[in-house]
Design an enzyme around this catalytic site. Sequence first.
Site, PDB file in Angstrom:
ATOM      1  N   GLU A 116       0.838  -1.188   0.000  1.00 49.31           N
ATOM      2  CA  GLU A 116       0.000   0.000   0.000  1.00 49.31           C
ATOM      3  C   GLU A 116       0.880   1.248   0.000  1.00 49.31           C
ATOM      4  OE1 GLU A 116      -2.846  -0.319   3.163  1.00 49.31           O
ATOM      5  OE2 GLU A 116      -3.584  -2.256   2.483  1.00 49.31           O
ATOM      6  N   HIS A 244      -8.784   9.494   3.248  1.00 47.31           N
ATOM      7  CA  HIS A 244      -8.397   8.396   2.361  1.00 47.31           C
ATOM      8  C   HIS A 244      -8.583   8.875   0.925  1.00 47.31           C
ATOM      9  CE1 HIS A 244      -7.983   4.497   0.516  1.00 47.31           C
ATOM     10  NE2 HIS A 244      -7.639   3.997   1.691  1.00 47.31           N
ATOM     11  N   ARG A 291      -0.576   8.764   1.826  1.00 50.01           N
ATOM     12  CA  ARG A 291      -1.955   9.207   1.629  1.00 50.01           C
ATOM     13  C   ARG A 291      -2.123  10.718   1.602  1.00 50.01           C
ATOM     14  NH1 ARG A 291      -5.167   4.779   5.436  1.00 50.01           N
ATOM     15  NH2 ARG A 291      -4.895   3.019   3.993  1.00 50.01           N
ATOM     16  N   HIS A 352     -11.069   9.741   6.952  1.00 52.50           N
ATOM     17  CA  HIS A 352     -10.832   8.319   7.159  1.00 52.50           C
ATOM     18  C   HIS A 352     -10.262   7.986   8.537  1.00 52.50           C
ATOM     19  CE1 HIS A 352      -9.995   4.184   6.081  1.00 52.50           C
ATOM     20  NE2 HIS A 352      -8.697   4.334   6.296  1.00 52.50           N
ATOM     21  N   ARG A 387      -0.512   8.851   9.053  1.00 52.78           N
ATOM     22  CA  ARG A 387      -0.402   7.418   9.320  1.00 52.78           C
ATOM     23  C   ARG A 387      -0.004   6.641   8.074  1.00 52.78           C
ATOM     24  NH1 ARG A 387      -3.915   3.054   8.699  1.00 52.78           N
ATOM     25  NH2 ARG A 387      -5.702   4.368   8.205  1.00 52.78           N
TER      26      ARG A 387
END
Length: 532
Positions: A116, A244, A291, A352, A387
């Site tokens: 990811e 997100h 992100r 998110h 994060r």
Amino acid sequence: MQKTDFLVIGSGIAGLTYALKVSQQCPDKKITIITKSQEDETNTKYAQGGVAVVNDLENDSFEKHIEDTLISGDGLCNEHVVKIVVTEGPDRVNEIIEWGANFDKNEDGVFSLGREGGHSVFRVIHHKDVTGREIERALLAAIHQRPNIELISHCFVVDLITQHHLGYLVTKSTPDIECYGVYVLNRNTNKIEKILAKVTLLATGGNGQVYRSTTNPGIATGDGVAMVYRAKGRIENMEFIQFHPTALYEPGVSNSFLITEAVRGDGGILRNIHGEDFMPKYDARLSLAPRDIVARAIDSEMKITGTEHVFLDCRHMDLEKFIHHFPNIYEKCKSIGIDVTQQMIPVAPAAHYSCGGIKTNEWGLTSIRNLYACGECASTGLHGANRLASNSLLEAMVFAHRCFMDATSQIDVLEFKDNVPDWDATGTTAPKEMILITQSLKELKQIMSDYVGIVRTDVRLERALRRLDMLHEETENLYEKTMVSPQLCELRNLITVGYLIVKGASFRKESRGLHYNTDYPFKCELVQNIVL
């Protein structure tokens, strides 16, 4: 009134892991878990991607995972905590597997690893695209086998009980604030009751419902953060709200369906309304950049093209593998008429995850004695300003273990506080109009979405603060005069969370990680956590 040795508020991965460990270690102690909805309605249940953990030592290492986490956190991670979570993570994952959680394996019997955004290697273990649901299932099954655990659903926690409720003046500077338990709204009797506890753990999840569009379920109303702030506990880094990048765009739908980052890890490509692969303009890591970068890039493309979404192109991907890895996403797209082999998936950023929260030490202890926090509601120092994908479930497992270790070492010297008064509802009446609550909630979501989103300015933040002050005043007036309801409590908590996000954003005179202010587009050399 009830008494319990260990009180757990929240039934996601953090609360359930902690409760199981305490139950096994202390079979003679009573553990009570409270959740305000169904027992499985948690943020954990909706986690798709998986758990980031070092498993393949030939291609991965603790050092690589630590470095990826620190880079993503943009200078604000606590490096000591990062090392703790990464190195202790494999043992915690093995425990959850022993409790019955299943993760996908390849034909050789080894874990199938995904990749990811922000990860330098494939390291995310998963169960299809419903990893959180599988973990929640396994943990609840284990919980129900433990005779000293009581799980109470549909029970709403109103406030933490501290010296304030004994008649003492409690301020931010009061030394040794203590938690004695909680006041709860019994949904069956519609009355406020008290639960006294020697130790309390907040595992109340996130606060995505403060925004108009979020991947979080309706229960994510920031209850734990708001309760600790009212109790004069320490909150930090609330300005870092992770959007997100790829939530499914459906006009008029508030709780957005998540399109996991693992789809991009398997080869999905972001394209704008003209079909252009735009990520090369923004970052060398393309669609797998962290992100914060991808969300801002999408936001920029939407503004440039004047559209409300971009696309995720999966048409070139192997359909059989896509259905095997992402069956839930495939079926969701199919249900709204999108054939992923022929059409691109419309996506847009949605609120998110909260990287800040209740400030804790490395054992999960808050600034209030006998009160721990774990999971998304906590700010442990792991995430910093952004994060790293799939670090959240790992953090919850590691810190649930650490909270368990510290709490069980203290429990035998702790006592109940028996002089806690009953809840006083004198002078309150039943609310005459729910519109006063529902309309304020709509206003709050609009304020936060329009003024305190992915891109911010000083003027927007000032406007947001003025409007939040008015909503706060109106809601507190309503709270003092009417009987308590979950809807009113959630509105009150969300307004508090919104205020903390705006205040944190106002104090941070720079752009870092998830906080981007066009009036301060560069990072400051002075790195600091903003504690409120």
